[in-house]
Design an enzyme around this catalytic site. Structure first.
Site, short mmCIF file in Angstrom:
data_model
loop_
_atom_site.label_atom_id
_atom_site.label_comp_id
_atom_site.label_asym_id
_atom_site.label_seq_id
_atom_site.Cartn_x
_atom_site.Cartn_y
_atom_site.Cartn_z
CG HIS A 221 -41.04 -76.45 -43.86
ND1 HIS A 221 -41.16 -75.13 -43.55
CD2 HIS A 221 -41.55 -77.12 -42.80
CE1 HIS A 221 -41.69 -74.99 -42.35
NE2 HIS A 221 -41.94 -76.19 -41.88
CG HIS B 122 -43.02 -80.70 -40.01
ND1 HIS B 122 -42.20 -80.28 -39.01
CD2 HIS B 122 -43.44 -79.59 -40.65
CE1 HIS B 122 -42.10 -78.95 -39.04
NE2 HIS B 122 -42.85 -78.51 -40.02
CG HIS C 116 -47.13 -76.09 -41.48
ND1 HIS C 116 -46.57 -76.76 -42.54
CD2 HIS C 116 -46.12 -75.85 -40.62
CE1 HIS C 116 -45.27 -76.91 -42.31
NE2 HIS C 116 -44.98 -76.37 -41.16
CD GLU D 221 -43.64 -71.74 -40.88
OE1 GLU D 221 -43.81 -70.72 -41.59
OE2 GLU D 221 -42.62 -72.46 -40.97
ZN LIG Z 1 -43.16 -76.51 -40.24
#
Ligand SMILES: [Zn+2]
Length: 226
Positions: free
Chosen positions: A166, A105, A103, A84
């Site tokens: 995502h 989840h 970042h 990423e």
């Molecule tokens: Zn991710």
């Protein structure tokens, strides 16, 4: 107008320690499973420290971190940076006052990302932290170059955005601050999800929303670089 040559960064050793600590905290706090998620922090020489690709957070050491230029050229480190990388670099390039990107989840935030529904800013304190609803970026595949500019475009007046189908991206004036924002957004997403089950989210009154958004804007413009 911010001078684009001046950016918000910290000394290299400090950034490396904080990126590693935030990555381990992100895992410990349940914001990610496995090797998912990634953290970056800006160094005061304009380079960026990123977590590596595909390495467990429990095993991760300072030596595993990767240092890059904003253009993506590796300066130090023997591992590959996170896939990423384009998101981190695009956000840091577009917003000089941002010092770090997280970042993850996180479950409830990712539920909104999958439903492509913005997370409502219906708690006044949340508006002060994040700047308003957490917007949903248009879908671009994970790791694709085009995802970077799309995410960066949503973070000019917000500290968080959802990557469609995502997960979550959070930014801050420091690495700790970006992690804190991710945690606040996940906490808020859980509350909003519950409120939706109870019949819906009642928006803040317009004046409160405007007043608290103005506080966010003022703090970001005047204190993030200080
Ligand atoms: Zn991710």
């Amino acid at each position: 107008m911010t001078d684009s040559t001046v950016t918000n960064g910290a000394p290299l050793a400090e950034v490396r320690a904080a990126v590693l600590a935030a990555a381990k905290a992100m895992y410990a706090r349940g914001l990610v499973e496995g090797t998912a998620g990634n953290v970056s922090g800006r160094v005061d020489d304009g380079t960026v420290v990123l977590t590596p690709s595909s390495l467990s957070y429990e095993a991760m050491q300072l030596d595993d971190l990767v240092q890059l230029t904003l253009e993506g050229e590796v300066v130090a480190g023997h591992r590959s940076p996170t896939s990423e990388k384009p998101v981190h670099l695009a956000v840091l390039a577009a917003h000089p006052e941002v010092a770090a990107v997280v970042h993850c989840h996180a479950k409830h935030a990712s539920m909104f990302a999958v439903a492509r529904v913005p997370i409502p800013a219906a708690i006044d304190e949340f508006v002060i932290y994040v700047g308003g609803d957490v917007p949903v970026c248009e879908y671009h595949a994970s790791g694709s170059k085009s995802l970077g500019p799309e995410v960066a475009s949503k973070l000019g007046d917000r500290s968080a955005a959802l990557m469609a189908n995502h997960g979550l991206v959070a930014v801050g004036k420091s690495i700790d601050d970006a992690l804190h924002t991710a945690l606040v957004v996940e906490h808020n997403a859980q509350i909003m999800w519950g409120a939706l089950q109870l019949g819906g989210v009642v928006p803040l009154p317009e004046k409160a929303r405007t007043d608290f958004t103005n506080i966010y804007d003022y703090v970001r413009q005047h204190t993030w670089m200080a």
